[in-house]
Design a protein around this motif. Structure first.
Motif, short mmCIF file in Angstrom:
data_model
loop_
_atom_site.label_atom_id
_atom_site.label_comp_id
_atom_site.label_asym_id
_atom_site.label_seq_id
_atom_site.Cartn_x
_atom_site.Cartn_y
_atom_site.Cartn_z
N LEU A 1 -29.23 -3.32 -23.61
CA LEU A 1 -28.07 -3.74 -22.81
C LEU A 1 -27.90 -2.86 -21.57
N ASP A 2 -28.40 -1.63 -21.63
CA ASP A 2 -28.32 -0.75 -20.45
C ASP A 2 -29.37 -1.11 -19.41
N GLU A 3 -30.42 -1.81 -19.82
CA GLU A 3 -31.42 -2.26 -18.85
C GLU A 3 -30.80 -3.22 -17.84
N TYR A 4 -29.83 -4.02 -18.29
CA TYR A 4 -29.14 -4.93 -17.38
C TYR A 4 -28.31 -4.15 -16.36
N ALA A 5 -27.74 -3.02 -16.80
CA ALA A 5 -26.97 -2.19 -15.88
C ALA A 5 -27.87 -1.58 -14.83
N VAL A 6 -29.05 -1.11 -15.24
CA VAL A 6 -30.00 -0.55 -14.29
C VAL A 6 -30.42 -1.63 -13.29
N GLU A 7 -30.70 -2.81 -13.79
CA GLU A 7 -31.13 -3.91 -12.92
C GLU A 7 -30.07 -4.23 -11.87
N GLN A 8 -28.81 -4.35 -12.29
CA GLN A 8 -27.75 -4.70 -11.33
C GLN A 8 -27.52 -3.57 -10.33
N ALA A 9 -27.65 -2.34 -10.77
CA ALA A 9 -27.52 -1.20 -9.85
C ALA A 9 -28.61 -1.25 -8.79
N LEU A 10 -29.82 -1.57 -9.21
CA LEU A 10 -30.94 -1.65 -8.26
C LEU A 10 -30.75 -2.80 -7.28
N ARG A 11 -30.22 -3.92 -7.75
CA ARG A 11 -29.98 -5.05 -6.86
C ARG A 11 -28.91 -4.71 -5.82
N ILE A 12 -27.86 -4.02 -6.27
CA ILE A 12 -26.81 -3.61 -5.34
C ILE A 12 -27.38 -2.65 -4.29
N ALA A 13 -28.21 -1.71 -4.75
CA ALA A 13 -28.82 -0.74 -3.83
C ALA A 13 -29.73 -1.43 -2.83
N GLU A 14 -30.48 -2.42 -3.29
CA GLU A 14 -31.40 -3.14 -2.41
C GLU A 14 -30.66 -3.94 -1.35
N ALA A 15 -29.45 -4.39 -1.68
CA ALA A 15 -28.66 -5.17 -0.73
C ALA A 15 -27.89 -4.29 0.25
N ALA A 16 -27.78 -2.99 -0.06
CA ALA A 16 -27.03 -2.07 0.79
C ALA A 16 -27.93 -1.49 1.88
N ASP A 17 -27.30 -1.04 2.96
CA ASP A 17 -28.07 -0.42 4.05
C ASP A 17 -28.64 0.92 3.61
N ASP A 18 -27.87 1.64 2.80
CA ASP A 18 -28.28 2.97 2.36
C ASP A 18 -27.64 3.24 1.00
N ALA A 19 -28.43 3.42 -0.01
CA ALA A 19 -27.89 3.62 -1.36
C ALA A 19 -28.83 4.49 -2.18
N GLU A 20 -28.27 5.18 -3.16
CA GLU A 20 -29.04 6.02 -4.07
C GLU A 20 -28.58 5.74 -5.49
N VAL A 21 -29.54 5.52 -6.39
CA VAL A 21 -29.23 5.21 -7.78
C VAL A 21 -29.62 6.39 -8.67
N THR A 22 -28.62 6.93 -9.38
CA THR A 22 -28.84 8.02 -10.33
C THR A 22 -28.59 7.49 -11.73
N VAL A 23 -29.52 7.72 -12.65
CA VAL A 23 -29.30 7.34 -14.05
C VAL A 23 -28.87 8.59 -14.82
N LEU A 24 -27.92 8.40 -15.71
CA LEU A 24 -27.30 9.52 -16.43
C LEU A 24 -27.30 9.22 -17.92
N THR A 25 -27.73 10.18 -18.72
CA THR A 25 -27.66 10.01 -20.16
C THR A 25 -27.19 11.30 -20.82
N VAL A 26 -26.62 11.15 -22.00
CA VAL A 26 -26.21 12.28 -22.84
C VAL A 26 -26.96 12.13 -24.15
N GLY A 27 -27.77 13.12 -24.50
CA GLY A 27 -28.52 12.98 -25.74
C GLY A 27 -29.55 14.08 -25.93
N PRO A 28 -30.32 13.98 -27.00
CA PRO A 28 -31.32 15.01 -27.33
C PRO A 28 -32.50 14.99 -26.37
N GLU A 29 -33.45 15.86 -26.61
CA GLU A 29 -34.62 15.99 -25.74
C GLU A 29 -35.33 14.66 -25.50
N ASP A 30 -35.48 13.87 -26.57
CA ASP A 30 -36.20 12.60 -26.46
C ASP A 30 -35.48 11.58 -25.57
#
Length: 261
Positions: free
Chosen positions: A39-68
């Motif tokens: 379900l988070d893959e859809y969030a990444v996809e929509q973020a990338l689409r928004i960034a592609e439509a913008a003049d200037d954008a940066e996408v940072t992915v953030l997670t909380v969890g163990p080493e893996d």
């Protein structure tokens, strides 16, 4: 000014694996393979689409969890995200949804943001409340469960589909949004994207980097407590109806006896 988009993602146990609980009644994540929550893959996809439509954008992915959990970040980076942040600390073990939202909020603030994009829920906990909790902690509007989303003129807008109707919603930036699995098929990482992901920056932060104490998170700081767990009962043998002229009657009696009809 660049549009700063932060996507929250989660490294979850593979739903097809044989999952168990550890002695402290938390999920034994060492006993099963993990992956980026679908379900988070859809969030990444929509973020990338928004960034592609913008003049200037940066996408940072953030997670909380163990080493893996870095594997989830690498998947998102190979899809096209620009950089990643991994919050990892032994004291995070056992953190519930309230603690997770606190850590995410601190990390989002440290990273800097105009828009936070999340999936509608994680595929392990399936609570679906993190986007709302995150928006509350950040003090910004939330526009959740969107099947369509776009950014224009300093605002984020989209369509939320209900059982009987759809509605258009909008909020001024900065804001938090969550998207559903109907928002658009997530892209498959290309070989070029996979190779490029290896060179993209991944920052590692711990609790001290976020000015948090161990007692605010983990099992000690959890608002919820698991008292007991039990294995799912084995599937019992079904009832076989031999049709010798009264099969329909037997089937009806079987369903009626269980109040299905």
């Amino acid at each position: 000014m660049s549009l700063r988009i932060v996507v929250t993602v989660k490294y979850v146990p593979d739903a097809t694996g044989d999952r168990h609980f550890a002695d402290d009644l938390t999920v034994d994540r060492d006993d099963v393979d993990g992956l980026l929550s679908e379900l988070d893959e859809y969030a990444v996809e929509q973020a990338l689409r928004i960034a592609e439509a913008a003049d200037d954008a940066e996408v940072t992915v953030l997670t909380v969890g163990p080493e893996d959990a870095k594997d989830a970040l690498r998947k998102a980076l190979s899809m096209g995200a620009d950089k990643a942040v991994h919050v990892e600390d032994d004291d995070l073990h056992g953190t519930d949804v309230m603690g997770t939202s606190l850590v995410l909020a601190k990390a989002v603030e440290k990273a800097g943001f105009d828009l936070v994009v999340s999936g509608m829920a994680s595929t392990d906990g399936t609570m679906g409340v993190v986007p709302a909790l995150l928006a509350e902690r950040l003090g910004v509007p939330q526009v959740t469960l969107l099947s369509e989303v776009s950014v224009s003129g300093g605002a984020v807008s989209g369509r939320r589909d209900g059982d009987t109707a759809s509605e258009r919603v909008q909020a001024a930036l900065p804001a938090v949004v969550s998207v559903t699995d109907q928002s658009g098929e997530a892209r498959y990482p290309s070989f070029k994207g996979i190779m490029a992901a290896k060179k993209k920056p991944v920052e590692s932060w711990d609790l001290s980097d976020l000015d948090l104490e161990a007692g605010q998170v983990g099992l000690e700081g959890a608002y919820t407590v698991v008292d007991a767990v039990a294995q799912r009962p084995a599937r019992s043998k079904g009832t076989i109806v031999t049709d010798e002229g009264e099969g329909a009657k037997q089937l009806a009696e079987f369903l009626a006896g269980r109040k299905f009809i």
